[in-house]
Each structure stands twice: as C-alpha cells, then as structure tokens.
Design an enzyme around this catalytic site. Structure first.
Site, mmCIF file in Angstrom:
data_model
loop_
_atom_site.group_PDB
_atom_site.id
_atom_site.type_symbol
_atom_site.label_atom_id
_atom_site.label_comp_id
_atom_site.label_asym_id
_atom_site.label_seq_id
_atom_site.Cartn_x
_atom_site.Cartn_y
_atom_site.Cartn_z
ATOM 1 N N LYS A 1 5.874 13.325 5.651
ATOM 2 C CA LYS A 1 4.535 13.352 5.599
ATOM 3 C C LYS A 1 3.733 14.649 5.802
ATOM 4 O O LYS A 1 4.157 15.666 6.658
ATOM 5 C CB LYS A 1 3.825 12.365 6.418
ATOM 6 C CG LYS A 1 2.341 12.117 6.659
ATOM 7 C CD LYS A 1 2.065 11.032 7.271
ATOM 8 C CE LYS A 1 0.300 10.543 7.180
ATOM 9 N NZ LYS A 1 0.066 9.363 7.765
ATOM 10 N N ASP B 1 6.257 8.961 -0.421
ATOM 11 C CA ASP B 1 4.983 8.632 -0.265
ATOM 12 C C ASP B 1 3.961 9.235 -1.008
ATOM 13 O O ASP B 1 3.742 10.681 -0.891
ATOM 14 C CB ASP B 1 4.491 8.221 1.006
ATOM 15 C CG ASP B 1 3.246 7.211 1.146
ATOM 16 O OD1 ASP B 1 2.213 7.718 0.551
ATOM 17 O OD2 ASP B 1 3.277 6.462 1.891
ATOM 18 N N HIS C 1 6.857 5.038 -1.851
ATOM 19 C CA HIS C 1 5.864 4.351 -1.230
ATOM 20 C C HIS C 1 4.749 4.617 -2.179
ATOM 21 O O HIS C 1 4.054 5.828 -1.960
ATOM 22 C CB HIS C 1 5.293 4.763 0.116
ATOM 23 C CG HIS C 1 6.161 4.083 1.008
ATOM 24 N ND1 HIS C 1 5.785 3.951 2.489
ATOM 25 C CD2 HIS C 1 6.999 3.044 1.110
ATOM 26 C CE1 HIS C 1 6.528 3.187 3.091
ATOM 27 N NE2 HIS C 1 7.148 2.503 2.557
ATOM 28 N N ASP D 1 -4.619 11.110 2.614
ATOM 29 C CA ASP D 1 -3.464 9.856 2.411
ATOM 30 C C ASP D 1 -4.547 8.556 2.525
ATOM 31 O O ASP D 1 -4.312 7.707 3.698
ATOM 32 C CB ASP D 1 -2.600 10.307 3.450
ATOM 33 C CG ASP D 1 -1.584 9.168 3.171
ATOM 34 O OD1 ASP D 1 -1.343 8.373 2.276
ATOM 35 O OD2 ASP D 1 -1.038 8.960 4.355
ATOM 36 N N ASP E 1 -4.843 5.724 1.075
ATOM 37 C CA ASP E 1 -4.026 4.338 0.893
ATOM 38 C C ASP E 1 -4.870 3.501 0.066
ATOM 39 O O ASP E 1 -5.040 2.386 0.554
ATOM 40 C CB ASP E 1 -3.552 3.764 1.940
ATOM 41 C CG ASP E 1 -2.169 4.535 2.701
ATOM 42 O OD1 ASP E 1 -1.158 4.591 1.832
ATOM 43 O OD2 ASP E 1 -2.341 5.046 3.841
ATOM 44 N N ASP F 1 2.438 0.790 -0.672
ATOM 45 C CA ASP F 1 1.793 1.306 0.384
ATOM 46 C C ASP F 1 0.401 1.610 0.515
ATOM 47 O O ASP F 1 0.171 2.688 0.347
ATOM 48 C CB ASP F 1 2.703 2.491 1.308
ATOM 49 C CG ASP F 1 2.136 2.772 2.713
ATOM 50 O OD1 ASP F 1 1.405 1.924 3.198
ATOM 51 O OD2 ASP F 1 2.624 3.600 3.126
HETATM 52 C C1 RNT Z 1 1.988 6.181 6.975
HETATM 53 C C2 RNT Z 1 3.030 5.806 6.075
HETATM 54 C C3 RNT Z 1 3.941 4.587 6.704
HETATM 55 C C4 RNT Z 1 2.782 3.572 6.589
HETATM 56 C C5 RNT Z 1 3.441 2.168 6.911
HETATM 57 C C6 RNT Z 1 2.522 1.299 7.489
HETATM 58 O O1 RNT Z 1 1.425 7.244 6.575
HETATM 59 O O2 RNT Z 1 2.786 5.926 4.729
HETATM 60 O O3 RNT Z 1 4.549 4.304 5.443
HETATM 61 O O4 RNT Z 1 2.071 3.362 5.953
HETATM 62 O O5 RNT Z 1 4.822 2.287 7.410
HETATM 63 ZN ZN ZN Z 2 4.189 5.397 3.450
#
Ligand code: RNT
Ligand code: ZN
Length: 422
Positions: A232, A263, A290, A298, A300, A330
């Site tokens: 991350k 991700d 992800h 980020d 989401d 994700d």
């Molecule tokens: C967080 C990550 C992680 C979570 C989940 C809940 O920044 O992306 O993968 O979103 O594990």
């Molecule tokens: Zn993630």
C-alpha cells in the site's frame, strides 16, 4: 419478438461482426466461464464483521462512508445478500472472507483464538453454493492495532498477538481450501504506518520481515493454500509512511515466491496496475488482484468498466495469464444499495474481461511487430464501437441471470421486501 429472441438475434449479428476480424466469440465466453471473481464479503456491511453485535470498522487507515439503510447485521442476512447478489451475476464467483466475519455464536472470540470451527458454517455454505473461498487475517479494528502498528510493532507482546492471529488465519484458509477442493488464497494486509515522518523506517520493516518469516514457517500444500501479501502507498492518518510498501512486499514475494496482491487503490494515481502485471508475473508464481476504483485517494468506490479496469483485464488476457492472476474485488461504498454495489462492480469486472477476450490478437500483434502503429491504434479504437453489449447480454441470458437493465428492478424489489425491513 420475445426478449430472449431479441437478445439472441443481436448476438448472432455481433458474432458475425467479430468473426470478420478473426475473433471467436464462443471461445471468449468459454474462457470467461472459467475465470472466477472473488466477492469480498465486506461490501455487505461496510467492513464491520460479526465479532460483536455492533462491530464497526475503526481505524486501519481505511474508511467506508455513507449510511444507506439495509446493511447486513448478522450472518443469515449477510448470506442472504450474497446469495441475492450472486443470483444476479453471470459466470463463476468465489467468496473472499475476512476473519472478523466468523460464526462466533454470540461468544467473544479474540483474534488470537480463532479456529476452524468458527468458519465451518461458512465452508458448508460455500459448498452448498458450489463456490470456492478465499480468506484474510483481519489486522485492524482492534485495540491492539490502535498504535497503527501490528506485525511491525516494536512491542513483542503486540507483535506476537498478531503473528498468532495470522498463523491461525492461514491454517483456517488451508482447511477451507482442503474441504472445498479448491485452493484458498490467504491475503495479508496490515495498516502499519505512520502519520508523520518516522526516523526508523528500516527498523519497522526489518521487524515486519521477521514476523512474516515466522508466519510463513508453517508450510501448506498449494492445493489447499496460496499466500498473498498486499502492499500500500498510504492510509488515512498514515500519510508519511507505510511499512509494507510496494518495494517491501515485492522483494519479499520474489524472495519467498508468494503471491503478490496488487490493489488498484494502493499506488500513486498515475501508476497503472495493468502495467505491473506483466512485470510481476515474470518473478512471482501468481498474482492476486484487489480491483477497486480509487477517486483521488484509495477511496474504494464500486468498480466500473473504466480505463484502469479494462487495462487490467487486457493485460491478464494479453499475458495469457487467466490461470495465474486471481481477481478479487475490494470496495466498500456505504452510500448506495450494497447489493447494487456488488452486482454493478462484479459485472463491470466481468464486462472488462469479456471486452478484453474479444480482442483480435493476431491482427494487433501483426500491426505491432510490423511497426504499423497507426493501424494498431485504429483497430483498438474500432473495437470500442463493436457490438460488445450484444455479446454481454447474451452471456447473461445464457447464464440465466437478468439481462441488461433487468437486475435494477430486481434489486429495487429486494430493497423493498428485505433491506428496508432491517
Ligand atoms: C486496505 C486494503 C485491504 C482491505 C481489506 C478489508 O487498504 O485494500 O485489502 O480493503 O482487506
Ligand atoms: Zn485491498
């Protein structure tokens, strides 16, 4: 003409158009059938989990915003929502479960105490659904994570607590994979980082490396368990440093031949996860994705069929790596109907895959290798005007799920009948 006749007729015409450029539409749909998408359990309840009746996401540098009514508050509701969502999505799915979603039967079970028995009812449910499962240790929303440090903490007691949790999570994942006859991917994501400039980045990273070595000391068959680690860039309130950054985990994954989890929200906004796939595949056995949609950070948001998602799909297909790249989702948007979020996001990921599978590879490669770059560009643009939607609609029809806009009304009805009564 009936609705299904209209869809079939349009599909036949589309098939002919794709055939003209050497694309076999049936082969593309067959490949999509074999490419499961792992549904993240945490969109259903804003990453709360079921450890206590009022569990909510706290800290961890992540945030679910919004307060749309109807979130799942217990396991029966959660399963009902997942079943409803899956009934509206074509193709194959898996369930990606976090440890905090265990079936704890009203007991408080701390993270260092979780056992397979707490997840047996999920495995049985997955067996009934005919789907595989993936698993995650939950290293956030806990008093022992309140320093923003866990597996890289300098305090041995805290570190050991999380090492124990993660070891148990891997063992649970392996048992899931064994019982379901399909390897479970266990992913480690931790929040560890610092709001302001730290002076001992090296120290924390060295500790994390040691913790991971201890966690991975126990070996499981890859028929049952595959280990992934997720990097991350930064989290909320952890802007200055993330211990597990990209270099850290990529180095660790290459050295130890684990999967790396990419991700889409965990890189600088101008970096593209799609571009990383071909590089990473040369050095690690497999990749976990992800897929999410970051807006400015980020955030989401629900996945859409945007350039980023499409590039990820194109690279999976162009690398011929449908069996080495595992697609998980994700996102957690609490501001809209959560079943709608699952269905739109999963369909968008599948649409992107189908779009990528409908590429005339031979022609594009010939142009590229012959230095015919205007021709390559022209073909890539032309593909955007091909009748992709007709193929997608037919794919839904063939899979016995609502075609085109029909899932919208189904979700509205479910909201009226079920969600609004919670
Ligand atoms: C967080 C990550 C992680 C979570 C989940 C809940 O920044 O992306 O993968 O979103 O594990
Ligand atoms: Zn993630």
């Amino acid at each position: 003409m009936s609705k299904s006749d209209t869809v079939t007729k349009a599909f036949e015409a589309a098939k002919g158009q794709y055939a003209q450029i050497g694309v076999d539409v049936e082969a593309a749909m067959n490949k999509l059938d074999e490419f499961p998408i792992s549904l993240h359990c945490w969109q259903a309840d804003d990453v709360g989990g079921f450890e206590t009746p009022d569990s909510t996401l706290s800290g961890g540098g992540i945030q679910a915003t919004g307060n749309y009514p109807g979130k799942a508050t217990n396991i029966p509701e959660h399963r009902m929502d997942l079943e409803k969502s899956m009934s509206l999505i074509p193709g194959k799915q898996r369930l990606n479960l976090h440890a905090i979603y265990g079936d704890f039967q009203g007991q408080f079970v701390d993270r260092d105490q979780i056992e397979i028995k707490h997840f047996q009812s999920w495995i049985d449910w997955a067996k009934d659904q005919g789907i595989g499962m993936d698993f995650n240790c939950s290293v956030f929303s806990h008093a022992k994570a309140s320093d923003d440090l866990t597996l890289s903490h300098k305090n041995k007691e805290i570190r050991d607590f999380w090492i124990e949790h993660t070891k148990r999570s891997r063992a649970i994942g392996a048992e899931m994979g064994k019982q379901l006859g399909s390897p479970s991917i266990h992913n480690i994501w931790i929040q560890d980082g610092s709001k302001d400039i730290p002076v001992d980045r090296y120290g924390h990273r060295a500790i994390l490396k040691d913790s991971l070595d201890e966690i991975f000391a126990e070996k499981f068959s890859t028929d049952h368990l595959k280990d992934a680690i997720e990097s991350k860039l930064f989290g909320i309130g952890l802007e200055a440093m993330t211990v597990g950054n990209s270099e850290f985990y990529l180095g660790y994954a290459v050295e130890n031949q684990t999967l790396i989890c990419l991700d889409s929200g965990h890189f600088h906004p101008t970096e593209q996860v799609g571009d990383k796939i071909s590089s990473v595949l040369l050095f690690v056995p497999e990749i976990l994705l992800h897929v999410t949609r970051p807006i400015r950070w980020d955030s989401d948001h629900v996945v859409t069929m945007n350039d980023d998602t499409m590039m990820i799909a194109q690279e999976i297909v162009r690398c011929d790596a449908l069996d080495r790249v595992h697609m998980g989702l994700d996102f957690f948007d609490a501001s809209i109907n959560r079943i709608g979020a699952y269905v739109v996001g999963t369909r968008a990921a599948q649409q992107s895959m189908l779009f990528a599978l409908l590429e005339p590879r031979d022609i594009l490669l010939k142009y590229e290798e012959g230095g015919q770059f205007f021709e390559r560009l022209a073909m890539l643009e032309l593909l955007k005007t091909k009748p992709f939607g007709a193929v997608w609609d037919y794919y839904c029809l063939k899979n016995d799920v609502p075609v085109a806009q029909d899932f919208i009304t189904e979700i509205q009805q479910y909201e009226k009948d079920v969600l609004s009564k919670r």
